[in-house]
Each structure stands twice: as C-alpha cells, then as structure tokens.
Design a protein around this motif. Structure first.
Motif, mmCIF file in Angstrom:
data_model
loop_
_atom_site.group_PDB
_atom_site.id
_atom_site.type_symbol
_atom_site.label_atom_id
_atom_site.label_comp_id
_atom_site.label_asym_id
_atom_site.label_seq_id
_atom_site.Cartn_x
_atom_site.Cartn_y
_atom_site.Cartn_z
ATOM 1 N N ASP A 56 -34.911 15.398 35.469
ATOM 2 C CA ASP A 56 -34.882 13.969 35.752
ATOM 3 C C ASP A 56 -35.130 13.160 34.479
ATOM 4 O O ASP A 56 -35.865 13.592 33.589
ATOM 5 N N TRP A 57 -34.518 12.001 34.431
ATOM 6 C CA TRP A 57 -34.812 11.077 33.350
ATOM 7 C C TRP A 57 -36.129 10.362 33.671
ATOM 8 O O TRP A 57 -36.501 10.196 34.839
ATOM 9 N N SER A 66 -37.360 -13.648 27.069
ATOM 10 C CA SER A 66 -38.492 -13.751 26.148
ATOM 11 C C SER A 66 -38.896 -12.366 25.651
ATOM 12 O O SER A 66 -38.505 -11.332 26.217
ATOM 13 N N ARG A 67 -39.701 -12.353 24.605
ATOM 14 C CA ARG A 67 -40.237 -11.090 24.088
ATOM 15 C C ARG A 67 -40.998 -10.351 25.186
ATOM 16 O O ARG A 67 -40.842 -9.133 25.337
ATOM 17 N N LYS A 68 -41.807 -11.075 25.957
ATOM 18 C CA LYS A 68 -42.607 -10.452 27.024
ATOM 19 C C LYS A 68 -41.702 -9.795 28.055
ATOM 20 O O LYS A 68 -41.970 -8.676 28.518
ATOM 21 N N GLN A 69 -40.590 -10.463 28.408
ATOM 22 C CA GLN A 69 -39.653 -9.878 29.376
ATOM 23 C C GLN A 69 -39.017 -8.601 28.837
ATOM 24 O O GLN A 69 -38.829 -7.632 29.577
ATOM 25 N N PHE A 70 -38.681 -8.596 27.526
ATOM 26 C CA PHE A 70 -38.152 -7.374 26.910
ATOM 27 C C PHE A 70 -39.175 -6.253 26.987
ATOM 28 O O PHE A 70 -38.859 -5.116 27.331
ATOM 29 N N GLU A 71 -40.407 -6.550 26.657
ATOM 30 C CA GLU A 71 -41.452 -5.518 26.632
ATOM 31 C C GLU A 71 -41.678 -4.905 28.014
ATOM 32 O O GLU A 71 -41.924 -3.710 28.141
ATOM 33 N N GLU A 72 -41.578 -5.731 29.054
ATOM 34 C CA GLU A 72 -41.863 -5.270 30.413
ATOM 35 C C GLU A 72 -40.651 -4.671 31.119
ATOM 36 O O GLU A 72 -40.771 -4.044 32.171
ATOM 37 N N MET A 73 -39.463 -4.868 30.535
ATOM 38 C CA MET A 73 -38.244 -4.333 31.158
ATOM 39 C C MET A 73 -38.301 -2.812 31.198
ATOM 40 O O MET A 73 -38.792 -2.175 30.269
ATOM 41 N N THR A 74 -37.808 -2.226 32.272
ATOM 42 C CA THR A 74 -37.822 -0.769 32.415
ATOM 43 C C THR A 74 -36.415 -0.197 32.342
ATOM 44 O O THR A 74 -35.423 -0.887 32.602
ATOM 45 N N GLY A 75 -36.363 1.086 32.005
ATOM 46 C CA GLY A 75 -35.098 1.805 31.983
ATOM 47 C C GLY A 75 -35.364 3.290 32.032
ATOM 48 O O GLY A 75 -36.515 3.736 31.895
ATOM 49 N N GLU A 76 -34.298 4.073 32.248
ATOM 50 C CA GLU A 76 -34.429 5.526 32.341
ATOM 51 C C GLU A 76 -34.029 6.166 31.015
ATOM 52 O O GLU A 76 -33.018 5.780 30.426
ATOM 53 N N PHE A 77 -34.809 7.172 30.606
ATOM 54 C CA PHE A 77 -34.587 7.809 29.307
ATOM 55 C C PHE A 77 -34.669 9.326 29.438
ATOM 56 O O PHE A 77 -35.637 9.856 29.976
ATOM 57 N N PRO A 78 -33.648 10.033 28.915
ATOM 58 C CA PRO A 78 -33.685 11.497 28.913
ATOM 59 C C PRO A 78 -34.454 11.998 27.691
ATOM 60 O O PRO A 78 -34.911 11.206 26.859
ATOM 61 N N ILE A 79 -34.537 13.315 27.569
ATOM 62 C CA ILE A 79 -35.176 13.892 26.382
ATOM 63 C C ILE A 79 -34.318 13.579 25.148
ATOM 64 O O ILE A 79 -33.139 13.250 25.274
ATOM 65 N N LEU A 80 -34.915 13.711 23.962
ATOM 66 C CA LEU A 80 -34.244 13.297 22.722
ATOM 67 C C LEU A 80 -32.917 14.014 22.526
ATOM 68 O O LEU A 80 -31.929 13.397 22.107
ATOM 69 N N GLU A 81 -32.854 15.290 22.833
ATOM 70 C CA GLU A 81 -31.618 16.056 22.624
ATOM 71 C C GLU A 81 -30.467 15.482 23.457
ATOM 72 O O GLU A 81 -29.334 15.371 22.984
ATOM 73 N N GLU A 82 -30.751 15.109 24.697
ATOM 74 C CA GLU A 82 -29.704 14.525 25.543
ATOM 75 C C GLU A 82 -29.354 13.111 25.065
ATOM 76 O O GLU A 82 -28.187 12.709 25.095
ATOM 77 N N GLU A 117 -32.303 5.388 40.799
ATOM 78 C CA GLU A 117 -32.014 6.816 40.655
ATOM 79 C C GLU A 117 -32.551 7.326 39.325
ATOM 80 O O GLU A 117 -32.789 6.552 38.390
ATOM 81 N N SER A 118 -32.743 8.639 39.248
ATOM 82 C CA SER A 118 -33.377 9.223 38.055
ATOM 83 C C SER A 118 -32.442 10.110 37.239
ATOM 84 O O SER A 118 -32.833 10.631 36.198
ATOM 85 N N VAL A 119 -31.207 10.285 37.712
ATOM 86 C CA VAL A 119 -30.216 11.044 36.933
ATOM 87 C C VAL A 119 -28.872 10.330 37.018
ATOM 88 O O VAL A 119 -28.573 9.664 38.023
ATOM 89 N N PRO A 120 -28.039 10.453 35.987
ATOM 90 C CA PRO A 120 -26.724 9.806 36.022
ATOM 91 C C PRO A 120 -25.706 10.619 36.808
ATOM 92 O O PRO A 120 -25.904 11.810 37.068
ATOM 93 N N GLU A 121 -24.607 9.977 37.140
ATOM 94 C CA GLU A 121 -23.518 10.636 37.879
ATOM 95 C C GLU A 121 -22.798 11.649 37.004
ATOM 96 O O GLU A 121 -22.390 12.714 37.466
ATOM 97 N N VAL A 122 -22.605 11.319 35.727
ATOM 98 C CA VAL A 122 -21.906 12.203 34.784
ATOM 99 C C VAL A 122 -22.893 12.609 33.696
ATOM 100 O O VAL A 122 -23.590 11.771 33.124
#
Length: 409
Positions: free
Chosen positions: A223-224, A355-371, A210-215
């Motif tokens: 969208d994040w 590993s460092r490589k796994q950290f670098e390749e890991m994905t996550g969702e990020f909002p704009i800086l203000e949020e 999903e691209s937005v949180p519940e709360v």
C-alpha cells in the motif's frame, strides 16, 4: 517600384512569368440557398480546422434553427469570412474539405475555382499576399460589428498572381497539400500522446480514498502511505510581494513565462538579482532541486527548479526531503487527484489561491522511493517524447510558413 513578377522559389522546369488575374476571372461566385434543407450542418471557420461544423467547434449551434435562407456549400467550394480577429486581421478564406455539404450565413462570400487549381488557391489563402488587396478595398475605418466592410463585388475584384502553366499550379498545390497532411499527422500524434499522459496521470496515482493506483509497475505490491506535505517537503518558500528594486547580479528573477516544459532554468527577461539586494530586501531564494507550484492566478502550473532563483508571488517553492524523488513529485502535482484537491483547497477565493498552511496540511499518497523513481522516470521520458513531437510540429509549421512566403507572389 515595380512589383515582383515571379516567386523567389520555384519547382525546376518552370520559367514562365506568373500573370496577374482578378479573382472573378478564375472563380465563380456561389449563391445557392439551402431552400429545401438539403443540409442541417451549420459551419464556422477555425484557424486549425478550417471550415468545421459549429457543434464540434463551439459545443453548440450558434446559427438560427431555420437554415433555409443560409448558403448551401458543397465539398470543394470556398468561403470568405469577413469577421476579423488577431489571427485573421483581414478575415479568412477556407475550403470545405471535411463534409459533403454544409450551410453558412449569408455574411460569408462563397465561390468555387473554375480557372485555377483548387489546392493552389487553398495555399494562396494561407499566405498574407491577399491581405493588401482586401485592405485596399475595405472602407477605411468602417469595421462594423466585427466585420470588414467589403462587398462581394469588391472582394471578387481583388487581384492575385498565378502561374500560367497548370502543371506549376498543380505541383505547388500538391506540395502544400502533402505538407498539410504531415502537419496534421504530427498534430494528431501529439494530441494522442498528451491524452495518453493524462490517462496515466489518472491511473498511476491512487484515487481519493484508495491506497494503491489502478496501474502499477510490476514488482510493487504494498500500500502507498498517506502523508501530509509537511512531512514530504522540508521547506515551503513563499516569495515576497515586493519586486526587486534593482536588477544587477547573478540570481535569475523568474516568472511563469520562463517555464520550459517541466523545468524552470532561469530568466528570459535577462533580469538578475544580486546577493546584496536579496539580503537588503529579505528576498527568498528557491534552491536548485526544488519544485515551484502556482499558489495563485494561473492554476496547476508546476516546474522543477534547475538553478537557484528568485520568483514572484505566483508560486510557492517546495524543497523535498531526501527520501522523495523530485520527478515523482512533479508528476504527483500534475496527477488528476491532486489537481482536483488543489482546486478544492482554493474554493471560496475569487481567484485561485492556496496558502502555505494549506500546502503543509494537504495530504497525498506516496510509495516507497524505488517506486517513486520508476514513476518519476516514466513521466520524465514521456515528457521528453512530447517535447520532441512539439519541436517537430513547430519546425514543420515554420517550414510551411517560409515556403508560403517564398513560393507565392
């Protein structure tokens, strides 16, 4: 040397000497059996909860199915568990308060007060004053299968000092009863706060796929953006395996024990590394304003770095890009979705490792800086409240410990 006759601290108005009594003179042994299965609730002793049912404590019943030969314990009666542990070197004595009835193994010694205030006795057994009495009577070196070798007769032969005046017993008992209620209230509030935080960590970050949180905070609707962590952090610092050979400098050498809440500020071991040692060993400095995240061993540990430091290989240092808020990133790594993702990344290892490589390749969702800033500040303030409650609870426990030491002989 003559033993103390009276406690160090007393309520005003009481001056008479306390008297020494054998336990058998102020309590009565209980040996009733659960013959007709009056109760089907097997009990155990817990440090925090006292006498509590086994299913609540262990998530299963460890007693046998046939409970008819167990002791039947009524509300207000006491039980001595001869099992010893680090917390209970001479076993534990607790009163049944939570239930009307329950059953206990016959390995316990059960009794009820007859000529001593019940609340006074509860508090007395919260002290260590009775330990020597038990240790003097337990057969030396005869701890067998985790049990102290002390008979019921010897246990009831132990001695305790009690106030002659019943009113003094009652006041002491009531004082600690109210103090225990206050401790329990603070414990419940702290538990609720931590559960609330966990709920927000689940609902204020998008679920997988999903691209937005519940709360969400009002005013934010977009969208994040899904990003790889190598676009969020400008550096991934993997500490060297080698421990510094010399400690004489100004840069703190830190370990997992040095984390205080959400921050790692320095070293409690007093070990510092010089710039010369750092250079000669090619050690990696993790700069102020970074995050450290456990990459091995203890799972899910995250902290914000408040000062330049050196750490061991338990952690990887993550240096954020300028358009990412460090308080948000701290909460991001604590969020339910990312904790699960990190666990998956480490799957297949005999111990947790990313590993460092796994950290670098890991994905996550990020909002704009203000949020990000709104979310980061929300969790920061929540952590401050939790830390305050923890401090208050610790202070209450220490206060109780001090009064137990000073108000009993």
């Amino acid at each position: 040397m003559k033993s103390k006759q009276n406690p160090e601290v007393r309520f005003p108005g009481f001056a008479g000497d306390w008297v020494q009594r054998k336990l058998r003179d102020v309590v009565e042994r209980v040996t009733r059996k659960n013959k007709n299965t009056e109760s089907s609730l097997p009990l155990t002793i817990s440090a925090q909860h006292g006498l509590i049912d086994q299913i609540t404590f262990f998530n299963k019943q460890v007693a046998s199915r046939d409970l008819s030969n167990y002791f039947l314990l009524e509300n207000g009666e006491f039980a001595y568990n001869k099992s010893y542990s680090n917390d209970y070197p001479w076993g534990a004595v607790k009163r049944l308060d939570k239930y009307e009835q329950g059953v206990l193994s016959t390995l316990y010694i059960v009794f009820k007060p007859t000529k001593v205030n019940s609340n006074f006795l509860v508090s007395y057994y919260d002290t260590n004053r009775w330990h020597k009495e038990v240790s003097d009577r337990a057969a030396e070196g005869a701890r067998n299968h985790g049990l102290l070798n002390i008979s019921a007769s010897d246990f009831f032969d132990t001695e305790l000092k009690v106030p002659v005046e019943k009113n003094e017993q009652e006041q002491i008992g009531e004082f600690f009863k109210q103090l225990d209620k206050k401790v329990a209230l603070h414990q419940r509030e702290l538990t609720t706060l931590k559960q609330t935080k966990q709920g927000f960590l689940q609902k204020m970050f998008p679920k997988e796929g999903e691209s937005v949180p519940e709360v969400r905070f009002s005013g934010f609707t977009g969208d994040w953006e899904q990003r790889k962590l190598n676009t969020v952090f400008k550096d991934f610092i993997v500490p060297m395996r080698d421990k510094p050979k010399e400690f004489s400098g100004t840069i703190p050498w830190t370990r997992i024990e040095d984390i205080e809440g959400r921050y790692i500020n320095g070293t409690t071991s007093g070990q510092y590394v010089s710039k010369e040692t750092i250079k000669s060993m090619n050690l990696k400095i993790i700069p102020k304003g970074s995050l450290i995240v456990s990459a091995s061993a203890t799972f899910g540990v995250v902290a914000i770095v408040n000062n330049d430091l050196i750490t061991n290989q338990t952690f990887i240092g993550l240096v954020p890009n300028n358009n990412f808020n460090v308080d948000y990133l701290f909460a991001f790594f604590k969020s339910t979705n990312i904790q699960k993702k990190m666990k998956r990344e480490s799957a297949g290892s005999t111990i947790f490792y990313i590993s460092r490589k796994q950290f670098e390749e890991m994905t996550g969702e990020f909002p704009i800086l203000e949020e990000q800033e709104k979310i980061g500040n929300f969790f920061k303030e929540l952590d401050v409240i939790i830390a305050l409650h923890e401090h208050e609870l610790d202070a209450l426990k220490e206060m109780k410990k001090a009064f137990l030491q000073k108000m009993f002989v």
